[in-house]
Motif scaffolding. Sequence first.
Motif: not given
Length: 267
Positions: A3, A100-101, A125-126, A129-130, A132-133, A136, A209
């Motif tokens: 990214h 995002r990662a 979408a970004d 992703t953020t 969801t990360e 996690r 998320a």
Amino acid sequence: MTHSLAPEVLAYYDRGNEAGRLALPKNRLELWRTQDVLRRLLAELGPGPLRVLDVGGGAGVHAEWLAGDGHRVELLDPVPLHVEQAGRLPGVTATLGDARALPVPDGEADAVLLLGPLYHLPDPADRLTTLTEARRAVRPGGLVVAATINRFAGLHDTMRSGAYFDPANRAATDACVASGALRPASEQNLFTTAYFHRPEEVPAEFTAAGLTTTGQYGLEGAAWLLGIEERLDDPDQREQVLAALRTAESEPTLLGISGHLLTAGRH
């Protein structure tokens, strides 16, 4: 997955102003209210020290006091200057990284703070992703807190400052009110590319998320628009302002009047 930060956003933060932004009189209320809300939310996780991941933590203005409170703080930010500045703070580990990662193992943190990333990610979408990360990276039962800028904050702020009456600024501000997307009119703009949320949008993004929203907190209420900065210099009056804002911080009809909103959720 690789990214990158939008070039205009990187250029904005490379000016070096972020380190002192929340010390300015007009921004101190945001700092104090963020501290106030976060300290209460973190206390709900039990006795510390907690493992706190400060994602998009900038120059470390929040990481510094969190470490001072005794927490184990790791800051990640995509701006090299911010990582250099935050890395000088006692008790803070600073790493170059993207929201995002996240370069951390699953379930590593007790709390993940997203106090900057969501409003610099115009693509839904970004943002998903953020979040969801963050889910996690936080342990089961752990806390995720995200800051967003409210949809009408730019309109209120530019009208207060007078910047709204410049035609280019007014066009950019009106477009942001309509769509949420801020596209600065020029390099002299007060901010950079961003997305301004409606309060009700954020819990929907948390749910997508896999996070359960537990609360929303308007930081400045209407106080930031009332010209009370000088009152905040007096400790007694400052505490009165903070106490007053606590009484209405989660009132649904008032969430959108604040410049900034904190949304909290659990894994």
